[in-house]
Scaffold this motif. Structure first.
Motif, PDB file in Angstrom:
ATOM      1  N   SER A 169       1.002  -0.970  -0.146  1.00 32.61           N
ATOM      2  CA  SER A 169       0.029   0.544   0.598  1.00 32.61           C
ATOM      3  C   SER A 169       0.271   0.958  -0.083  1.00 32.61           C
ATOM      4  N   LEU A 170       1.901   1.115   0.962  1.00 34.80           N
ATOM      5  CA  LEU A 170       2.543   2.274   0.599  1.00 34.80           C
ATOM      6  C   LEU A 170       3.236   2.647  -0.211  1.00 34.80           C
ATOM      7  N   ALA A 171       3.800   1.089  -1.348  1.00 39.64           N
ATOM      8  CA  ALA A 171       4.533   0.930  -2.902  1.00 39.64           C
ATOM      9  C   ALA A 171       3.199   1.991  -3.756  1.00 39.64           C
ATOM     10  N   ALA A 172       2.152   1.513  -3.258  1.00 43.42           N
ATOM     11  CA  ALA A 172       1.080   2.329  -4.541  1.00 43.42           C
ATOM     12  C   ALA A 172       1.080   3.764  -3.743  1.00 43.42           C
ATOM     13  N   PHE A 173       0.578   3.813  -3.486  1.00 45.19           N
ATOM     14  CA  PHE A 173       0.955   5.401  -2.622  1.00 45.19           C
ATOM     15  C   PHE A 173       1.640   6.760  -2.935  1.00 45.19           C
ATOM     16  N   THR A 174       2.931   5.920  -2.985  1.00 47.04           N
ATOM     17  CA  THR A 174       4.182   6.832  -3.831  1.00 47.04           C
ATOM     18  C   THR A 174       3.724   7.407  -4.537  1.00 47.04           C
ATOM     19  N   GLU A 175       3.876   5.252  -5.807  1.00 42.37           N
ATOM     20  CA  GLU A 175       3.858   6.242  -6.613  1.00 42.37           C
ATOM     21  C   GLU A 175       2.561   6.536  -7.494  1.00 42.37           C
TER      22      GLU A 175
ATOM     23  N   ALA B  37      -6.211   7.669   5.178  1.00 49.18           N
ATOM     24  CA  ALA B  37      -5.008   9.036   6.168  1.00 49.18           C
ATOM     25  C   ALA B  37      -4.605   8.972   3.656  1.00 49.18           C
ATOM     26  N   HIS B  38      -4.621  10.386   3.559  1.00 49.39           N
ATOM     27  CA  HIS B  38      -4.934  10.695   2.504  1.00 49.39           C
ATOM     28  C   HIS B  38      -3.508  11.646   2.286  1.00 49.39           C
ATOM     29  N   SER B  39      -2.605  11.924   3.180  1.00 46.39           N
ATOM     30  CA  SER B  39      -1.123  12.951   3.276  1.00 46.39           C
ATOM     31  C   SER B  39      -0.204  11.885   3.520  1.00 46.39           C
ATOM     32  N   VAL B  40       1.005  12.761   3.445  1.00 43.86           N
ATOM     33  CA  VAL B  40       1.902  11.980   3.429  1.00 43.86           C
ATOM     34  C   VAL B  40       2.827  12.509   4.908  1.00 43.86           C
ATOM     35  N   LEU B  41       1.942  13.289   5.781  1.00 42.96           N
ATOM     36  CA  LEU B  41       2.652  13.707   6.882  1.00 42.96           C
ATOM     37  C   LEU B  41       1.671  12.620   8.167  1.00 42.96           C
ATOM     38  N   VAL B  42       0.047  12.709   7.556  1.00 37.67           N
ATOM     39  CA  VAL B  42      -0.722  11.515   8.087  1.00 37.67           C
ATOM     40  C   VAL B  42      -0.120  10.335   8.347  1.00 37.67           C
TER      41      VAL B  42
ATOM     42  N   GLY C 106      -7.580   4.358  -4.307  1.00 41.88           N
ATOM     43  CA  GLY C 106      -6.224   3.850  -3.771  1.00 41.88           C
ATOM     44  C   GLY C 106      -6.176   4.023  -2.805  1.00 41.88           C
ATOM     45  N   GLY C 107      -5.565   3.417  -1.764  1.00 41.51           N
ATOM     46  CA  GLY C 107      -5.384   3.366  -0.451  1.00 41.51           C
ATOM     47  C   GLY C 107      -6.228   2.223   0.343  1.00 41.51           C
ATOM     48  N   ALA C 108      -6.775   1.480  -0.290  1.00 44.11           N
ATOM     49  CA  ALA C 108      -7.998   0.434  -0.323  1.00 44.11           C
ATOM     50  C   ALA C 108      -7.638  -0.854   0.246  1.00 44.11           C
ATOM     51  N   GLY C 109      -5.394  -1.054  -0.282  1.00 45.25           N
ATOM     52  CA  GLY C 109      -4.805  -1.993   0.298  1.00 45.25           C
ATOM     53  C   GLY C 109      -4.467  -2.065   1.977  1.00 45.25           C
ATOM     54  N   PHE C 110      -4.230  -0.742   2.382  1.00 36.44           N
ATOM     55  CA  PHE C 110      -4.708  -0.382   3.592  1.00 36.44           C
ATOM     56  C   PHE C 110      -5.800  -1.140   5.043  1.00 36.44           C
TER      57      PHE C 110
END
Length: 429
Positions: free
Chosen positions: A252-258, A314-319, A382-386
């Motif tokens: 999920s982190l890989a998909a989010f940053t992509e 979570a929808h931002s890098v900081l959060v 995006g983020g469903a993997g979390f």
């Protein structure tokens, strides 16, 4: 069960308040700690290296997660047998052929991915790659068990090993991501195979500290499977949930940053998550606990499930970084307490196997998580993997609550006290 104590650190190096200083002064510890760290470092690189390589060659996170999952399942299936063989025949006899097979199969998997081989061919190569992953962490823990038998430093050693594991999960993903994005998509897996071979051979060379292989009257205890102990089966379920966090976070982190156009942040975010785990592990090891490990596991696991349940929103890098740090801080207490409970639940002759069951459970949970999270990322938002870490930890928490009584040790015959930060009676055959 009769046992032989080769050292008595409780007399020579353990104060009334056990800590890292006393632990690291244990005679002979550094001879296996440094090679052990080098040998286990590549393990944290394996899954993320496969995900990044296969996603690059196929364009699908689902395919990448499936290939990584096959590796994880294979490791989970074969790891306990590797641990049992190490208990019976010695760690060196298992480790040397294992690292050789792992290096060859890992390089084969890399070559097939670069050649755009069909997915089934990647699966075939992934099986021996996972099956041959060296179980260095459990082997180091078993060596601590020999050195610290009967000592209150065992809980400190469990915390120290958790911190060491998490340090590898800070460095490993960062290194693998940097290699795959800045050098070549195959560089991560090639480096992992090379480091596994070199580090594994160095660790295997430390023959003086490996647990002795006993015979004669100990054969019955040594050959009994740790899986027969009810508490070990409960711990396996809890560690499956922890594995779902690792696997779900990686994909999920890989998909989010992509998705935000910054794939290089993947290693940073995952490193933040692992850093939280490491820091919490340091704190846990420094505390002299008065609460029973069973209660600590229940409370710590409930906190983990609660923290993991917020990742999907979570929808931002900081959060996401803040939540990842919090989740990591909740994982360490559960891992440390689970490994500590092995000391009171499992006879010494089956302890390496027990540790590998738990390590294998993490790998199996991670394998299932990367598969499901990859499919969710491909098919849903995006983020469903979390959602995977949330579901995995909640299911494991319900199981732990229902079966918590099986983590209690029961006296049967003569008992001895084994130190795990407090005194726990352990049944002795």
């Amino acid at each position: 069960m009769a046992s032989t104590v080769t050292e008595e650190p409780s007399k020579d190096s353990v104060s009334s308040r056990p800590g890292y200083g006393q632990l690291l002064r244990t005679r002979g510890a550094w001879t296996f700690l440094l090679p052990g760290f080098a040998a286990r470092q590549p393990f944290a690189m394996l899954t993320i290296s496969i995900v990044l390589l296969v996603q690059h060659t196929t364009g699908s996170y689902g395919a990448a997660g499936a290939a990584a999952a096959v590796t994880g399942v294979s490791m989970a299936v074969f790891a306990p047998y590797s641990g049992r063989l190490a208990d019976r025949h010695g760690q060196r006899a298992v480790l040397i052929p294992g690292v050789l097979v792992h290096a060859v199969s890992g390089l084969t998997l890399t070559a097939l991915a670069l050649a755009h081989a069909p997915l089934w061919a990647l699966f075939v190569a992934a099986v021996p790659t996972g099956a041959s992953v060296p179980q260095v962490g459990p082997m180091v823990r078993a060596r601590w068990g020999v050195k610290l038998q009967g000592s209150p430093l065992m809980s400190t050693a469990a915390a120290f090993e958790s911190v060491t594991d998490e340090l590898t999960f800070v460095v490993g993903p960062l290194l693998a991501t940097a290699l795959c994005t800045a050098v070549d998509p195959a560089a991560g897996l090639v480096t992992e195979a090379t480091l596994t071979l070199v580090g594994g051979l160095l660790f295997a060379a430390q023959r003086s500290t490996q647990p002795a292989v006993t015979g004669g009257g100990h054969a019955r205890v040594r050959h009994a499977s740790a899986l027969r102990i009810p508490g070990v089966r409960v711990l396996i379920v809890t560690f499956l949930g922890i594995g779902s966090v690792f696997g779900g976070m990686q994909v999920s982190l890989a998909a989010f940053t992509e998705s935000i156009g910054s794939p290089g942040l993947n290693g940073v975010l995952y490193g933040t998550f692992a850093a939280g785990n490491m820091l919490a592990g340091l704190v846990c090891g420094a505390i002299v606990w008065k609460v029973s490990p069973q209660r600590r596991l229940l409370v710590g696991y409930a906190a983990l499930a609660l923290a993991a349940s917020g990742l999907w929103a979570a929808h931002s890098v900081l959060v996401l970084a803040a939540l990842g740090l919090l989740v990591g801080m909740c994982i360490a207490p559960a891992l440390i307490t689970g490994y500590t409970l092995v000391e009171s639940l499992v006879p010494a002759g089956a302890r390496t196997e027990a540790f590998t069951w738990l390590t294998g459970a993490v790998a199996l949970g991670q394998a299932a998580a990367v598969t499901v999270a990859g499919q969710l990322e491909d098919r849903l938002w995006g983020g469903a993997g979390f959602l995977v870490p949330m579901g995995g930890t909640l299911l494991a928490l319900f199981t732990l609550l229902a079966l918590r009584s099986r983590l209690e040790t029961r006296a049967a015959g003569r008992t001895v006290a084994r130190g795990v930060g407090h005194r726990v009676p352990v049944a002795v055959d």
